[in-house]
Design a protein around this motif. Structure first.
Motif, short mmCIF file in Angstrom:
data_model
loop_
_atom_site.label_atom_id
_atom_site.label_comp_id
_atom_site.label_asym_id
_atom_site.label_seq_id
_atom_site.Cartn_x
_atom_site.Cartn_y
_atom_site.Cartn_z
N LEU A 140 69.44 26.63 86.12
CA LEU A 140 70.31 26.99 87.26
C LEU A 140 71.41 27.95 86.81
CD1 LEU A 140 71.35 26.53 90.21
CD2 LEU A 140 72.68 24.62 89.29
N ILE A 141 71.99 27.66 85.64
CA ILE A 141 73.07 28.51 85.12
C ILE A 141 72.56 29.93 84.88
CG2 ILE A 141 74.56 28.89 83.11
CD1 ILE A 141 74.80 25.77 82.93
N ALA A 142 71.40 30.03 84.24
CA ALA A 142 70.82 31.35 83.95
C ALA A 142 70.50 32.09 85.26
CB ALA A 142 69.56 31.19 83.11
N PHE A 143 69.98 31.36 86.23
CA PHE A 143 69.63 31.92 87.54
C PHE A 143 70.88 32.49 88.22
CE2 PHE A 143 68.99 31.40 92.14
CZ PHE A 143 67.70 31.88 92.34
N ALA A 144 71.97 31.72 88.19
CA ALA A 144 73.21 32.16 88.86
C ALA A 144 73.82 33.36 88.13
CB ALA A 144 74.21 31.01 88.91
N LYS A 145 73.74 33.34 86.80
CA LYS A 145 74.28 34.47 86.02
C LYS A 145 73.52 35.74 86.34
CE LYS A 145 76.60 32.55 82.04
NZ LYS A 145 76.53 32.12 80.66
N ALA A 146 72.19 35.63 86.38
CA ALA A 146 71.35 36.81 86.60
C ALA A 146 71.65 37.43 87.98
CB ALA A 146 69.87 36.44 86.49
N ALA A 170 77.32 18.71 85.51
CA ALA A 170 78.02 19.45 86.57
C ALA A 170 79.11 20.32 85.96
CB ALA A 170 78.61 18.46 87.59
N LEU A 171 79.83 19.76 84.98
CA LEU A 171 80.90 20.54 84.35
C LEU A 171 80.34 21.66 83.46
CD1 LEU A 171 83.59 17.82 83.51
CD2 LEU A 171 83.46 19.36 85.48
N ASP A 172 79.11 21.46 82.93
CA ASP A 172 78.46 22.56 82.20
C ASP A 172 78.32 23.78 83.11
OD1 ASP A 172 78.18 21.11 79.89
OD2 ASP A 172 76.06 20.59 80.23
N VAL A 173 77.93 23.53 84.35
CA VAL A 173 77.76 24.63 85.31
C VAL A 173 79.11 25.31 85.55
CG1 VAL A 173 77.08 25.23 87.68
CG2 VAL A 173 75.83 23.43 86.44
N VAL A 174 80.15 24.50 85.73
CA VAL A 174 81.49 25.04 85.99
C VAL A 174 81.97 25.89 84.81
CG1 VAL A 174 83.90 24.41 86.47
CG2 VAL A 174 82.03 23.04 87.45
N ARG A 175 81.76 25.38 83.61
CA ARG A 175 82.22 26.09 82.41
C ARG A 175 81.41 27.38 82.18
NH1 ARG A 175 81.48 21.10 79.86
NH2 ARG A 175 83.37 19.84 79.93
N ALA A 176 80.11 27.30 82.41
CA ALA A 176 79.25 28.45 82.10
C ALA A 176 79.43 29.58 83.10
CB ALA A 176 77.79 28.00 82.07
N LEU A 177 79.84 29.24 84.35
CA LEU A 177 79.96 30.27 85.38
C LEU A 177 81.45 30.51 85.68
CD1 LEU A 177 77.13 29.02 87.76
CD2 LEU A 177 76.98 30.81 86.02
N GLU A 178 82.15 30.99 84.65
CA GLU A 178 83.61 31.14 84.74
C GLU A 178 84.09 31.94 85.93
OE1 GLU A 178 84.27 32.90 80.92
OE2 GLU A 178 85.63 31.26 80.39
N ASP A 179 83.32 33.00 86.27
CA ASP A 179 83.80 33.91 87.32
C ASP A 179 83.16 33.59 88.68
OD1 ASP A 179 81.27 34.63 86.63
OD2 ASP A 179 81.66 36.80 86.62
N CYS A 180 82.62 32.38 88.80
CA CYS A 180 81.96 31.97 90.03
C CYS A 180 82.63 30.68 90.52
CB CYS A 180 80.48 31.71 89.72
SG CYS A 180 79.53 30.94 91.04
N LEU A 181 82.87 30.59 91.82
CA LEU A 181 83.42 29.34 92.36
C LEU A 181 82.29 28.31 92.47
CD1 LEU A 181 85.64 27.64 93.70
CD2 LEU A 181 85.08 28.76 95.87
N VAL A 182 82.49 27.15 91.86
CA VAL A 182 81.47 26.10 91.90
C VAL A 182 81.99 24.96 92.79
CG1 VAL A 182 80.15 24.43 90.54
CG2 VAL A 182 80.62 26.71 89.61
N VAL A 183 81.20 24.61 93.80
CA VAL A 183 81.57 23.52 94.70
C VAL A 183 80.61 22.37 94.47
CG1 VAL A 183 81.90 22.82 97.10
CG2 VAL A 183 82.45 25.17 96.39
#
Ligand SMILES: *Cc1c(COP(=O)(O)O)cnc(C)c1O
Length: 352
Positions: A140-146, A170-183
């Motif tokens: 999911l993280i890679a997908f969102a980054k791409a 869940a926090l892995d997603v938040v940390r990995a996508l620094e410039d994305c708002l995670v809800v």
């Protein structure tokens, strides 16, 4: 030229509540527990004291304070909404620009993508494992980054799959996508362990949503909460309509979340968890060829894959039992002992 609806509205149809007599409602993940007499009296007293000629408190100060105390949070980080649905709509429309990318998982709560479509945000869907329904978090993280996602929303535990990812994931997603708002929508987290609520203030890109509609059995009053760090909480307060939570709802919410009713609410959660265990075991125990898969639930409902979901759905409705049909899946809310028994009896007779 005569007036024409904007293109995005032309195909829309109003939300249609279930029609026909369905005495057994296992379709909306509501609580099967309705407030007892004593709590109803407290509510009646509180509503009778509302200053009906005045606008409500736009900050919901007392209410947010009680919610913060209940969950051990800083009240400054809590924003109340007219159901978490309002907060979802607000976040999607206010924290994005048309054309930006938003990532959701699939299957997932449909309102996220719905609001995105209304404001011209591009929705990208990351599929869950079709066999296990598990979410591949690194994937999911890679997908969102791409896709350079600006917003990522997921429910945890997930509606409709009933599956959970850990708080750390869940926090892995938040940390990995620094410039994305995670809800992270924790509408069902009262039934599971994996909340990131108390971590919300530590991340500048995390909003956690809660609702009073599920575990707390108060779907009727429309009350939800967002918890976030200082900057996000302030921005949410700034964009919401000032009087979004009416005074009656605030009064009822204050009764519900008062320290003296804590025991009642925690008891409700235990009763609902016991019901979902019984329903899960009951459905698995049916041992029908038409039931292809039953997800191991962490919510207040059971998600199953069936050979003929529409047929089963219609046949249950004929018998006065409403569930949700999302082919090839069915979603059944945990009900009272009698409701669960009626459902299991019906499934046993209907399925081969
Ligand atoms: C039910 C549900 C909500 C709705 O909450 P309201 O506070 O009633 O608007 C939000 N998110 C998910 C995932 C839900 O299933």
């Amino acid at each position: 030229m005569s007036y024409e609806l904007p293109k995005k509205l032309r195909e829309l149809t109003p939300y249609e509540p279930l029609t026909g007599a369905c005495p057994i409602r296992l379709d909306a993940n509501e609580s099967f527990l309705s407030p007892p007499e004593d709590l109803r009296r407290q509510i009646a007293r509180a509503v009778a004291q509302v200053d009906f000629n005045r606008y409500p408190d736009p900050c919901c100060s007392r209410l947010c304070g009680l919610f913060a105390d209940f969950f051990g949070l800083d009240p400054q980080r809590v924003v109340a909404g007219n159901g978490s649905d309002e907060l979802i709509g607000l976040i999607v429309s206010s924290f994005t620009q048309p054309g930006e990318a938003m990532v959701v998982t699939s299957p997932e709560f449909s309102m996220y993508a719905f609001y995105a479509q209304m404001c011209g945000v591009e929705v990208h869907s990351f599929g869950k494992d079709p066999q296990t329904l598990d979410l591949d978090v690194p994937g999911l993280i890679a997908f969102a980054k791409a896709r350079r996602a600006k917003l990522l929303i997921l429910s945890n535990p997930c509606n409709p799959t009933s599956r959970l990812i850990s708080g750390e994931e869940a926090l892995d997603v938040v940390r990995a996508l620094e410039d994305c708002l995670v809800v992270v929508d924790e509408a069902y987290m009262d039934f599971a362990d994996g909340s990131v609520l108390s971590a919300a203030h530590r991340f500048p890109n995390l909003i956690v949503l809660k609702t009073c509609s599920k575990a707390f059995g108060m779907a009727a009053i429309r009350l939800g909460f967002a918890v976030a760090g200082e900057t996000l909480a302030r921005a949410l307060r700034a964009v919401k309509s000032p009087y979004n939570v009416n005074a009656m709802t605030q009064a009822v919410g204050c009764v519900l979340l008062a320290p003296e009713n804590r025991g009642y609410l925690l008891g409700c959660i235990e009763e609902i968890k016991a019901s979902r265990e019984a329903l899960y075991q009951g459905i698995r125990g049916l041992d029908k060829k038409e039931i292809l898969q039953v997800a191991n639930t962490r919510a207040n409902f059971v998600f199953l894959k069936a050979s003929h979901p529409e047929k089963t759905y219609e046949a249950l409705k004929e018998r006065g039992i409403a569930i949700r049909c999302m082919p090839p899946y069915l979603r059944v809310t945990a009900g009272s002992r009698a409701e669960n028994a009626a459902l299991l009896t019906a499934l046993n007779e209907l399925l081969t």
